[in-house]
Motif scaffolding. Structure first.
Motif, short mmCIF file in Angstrom:
data_model
loop_
_atom_site.label_atom_id
_atom_site.label_comp_id
_atom_site.label_asym_id
_atom_site.label_seq_id
_atom_site.Cartn_x
_atom_site.Cartn_y
_atom_site.Cartn_z
N LEU A 9 74.32 -4.73 31.37
CA LEU A 9 74.80 -4.23 30.08
C LEU A 9 74.13 -2.90 29.75
O LEU A 9 74.80 -1.95 29.34
N ALA A 10 72.84 -2.83 29.95
CA ALA A 10 72.10 -1.60 29.67
C ALA A 10 72.59 -0.45 30.55
O ALA A 10 72.77 0.67 30.07
N GLU A 11 72.81 -0.73 31.81
CA GLU A 11 73.26 0.32 32.73
C GLU A 11 74.62 0.86 32.33
O GLU A 11 74.84 2.07 32.33
N LYS A 12 75.54 -0.04 31.99
CA LYS A 12 76.87 0.40 31.55
C LYS A 12 76.78 1.24 30.28
O LYS A 12 77.44 2.27 30.15
N ALA A 13 75.95 0.79 29.34
CA ALA A 13 75.78 1.54 28.09
C ALA A 13 75.15 2.90 28.36
O ALA A 13 75.56 3.92 27.79
N PHE A 14 74.17 2.94 29.26
CA PHE A 14 73.51 4.19 29.61
C PHE A 14 74.51 5.17 30.20
O PHE A 14 74.53 6.36 29.84
N GLU A 15 75.38 4.68 31.10
CA GLU A 15 76.39 5.53 31.73
C GLU A 15 77.37 6.11 30.71
O GLU A 15 77.87 7.21 30.89
N LYS A 16 77.64 5.35 29.64
CA LYS A 16 78.56 5.80 28.60
C LYS A 16 77.86 6.67 27.55
O LYS A 16 78.50 7.14 26.62
N GLY A 17 76.55 6.82 27.69
CA GLY A 17 75.81 7.59 26.71
C GLY A 17 75.48 6.81 25.45
O GLY A 17 75.07 7.39 24.44
N GLU A 18 75.67 5.52 25.51
CA GLU A 18 75.37 4.64 24.37
C GLU A 18 73.90 4.21 24.46
O GLU A 18 73.57 3.09 24.82
N LEU A 19 73.03 5.14 24.12
CA LEU A 19 71.61 4.96 24.38
C LEU A 19 70.96 3.90 23.51
O LEU A 19 70.04 3.20 23.96
N VAL A 20 71.41 3.74 22.29
CA VAL A 20 70.84 2.71 21.41
C VAL A 20 71.18 1.32 21.96
O VAL A 20 70.32 0.44 22.01
N ILE A 21 72.42 1.15 22.39
CA ILE A 21 72.83 -0.13 22.98
C ILE A 21 72.03 -0.38 24.26
O ILE A 21 71.55 -1.50 24.49
N ALA A 22 71.88 0.65 25.08
CA ALA A 22 71.09 0.51 26.31
C ALA A 22 69.66 0.12 25.99
O ALA A 22 69.10 -0.80 26.61
#
Length: 87
Positions: A9-22
């Motif tokens: 989940l963190a990796e997918k969020a990181f790739e999308k630039g969703e840093l807070v979620i990551a």
């Protein structure tokens, strides 16, 4: 969620630039990683990735504090001259 699920989940969020979620997923993954031991590969990988997410958000002091704590745990577990400290 398991450690592995949180990491994905963190990796997918990181790739999308969703840093807070990551970051949030990585904090949860870090809690799960504690079950593997304080110097496990899971703990190290999670802490390093969490530090990256923090740095990307400008939270450099928090990232530094986290990595220093990780280094302390490694030293306690392996000694200051251990090869794993270089990893």
């Amino acid at each position: 969620m398991t450690w592995q699920q949180q990491m994905k989940l963190a990796e997918k969020a990181f790739e999308k630039g969703e840093l807070v979620i990551a970051e949030n997923a990585l904090w949860e993954a870090l809690k799960d990683a504690e079950l593997f031991g304080p110097t496990s590969i899971q703990m190290v990988e999670t802490a390093e990735r969490l530090a990256e997410a923090m740095i990307a958000q400008g939270k450099t002091q928090d990232a530094e504090d986290l990595l220093l704590r990780l280094a302390e745990l490694k030293t306690q577990a392996h000694g200051s001259n251990s090869k794993s400290m270089a990893d």
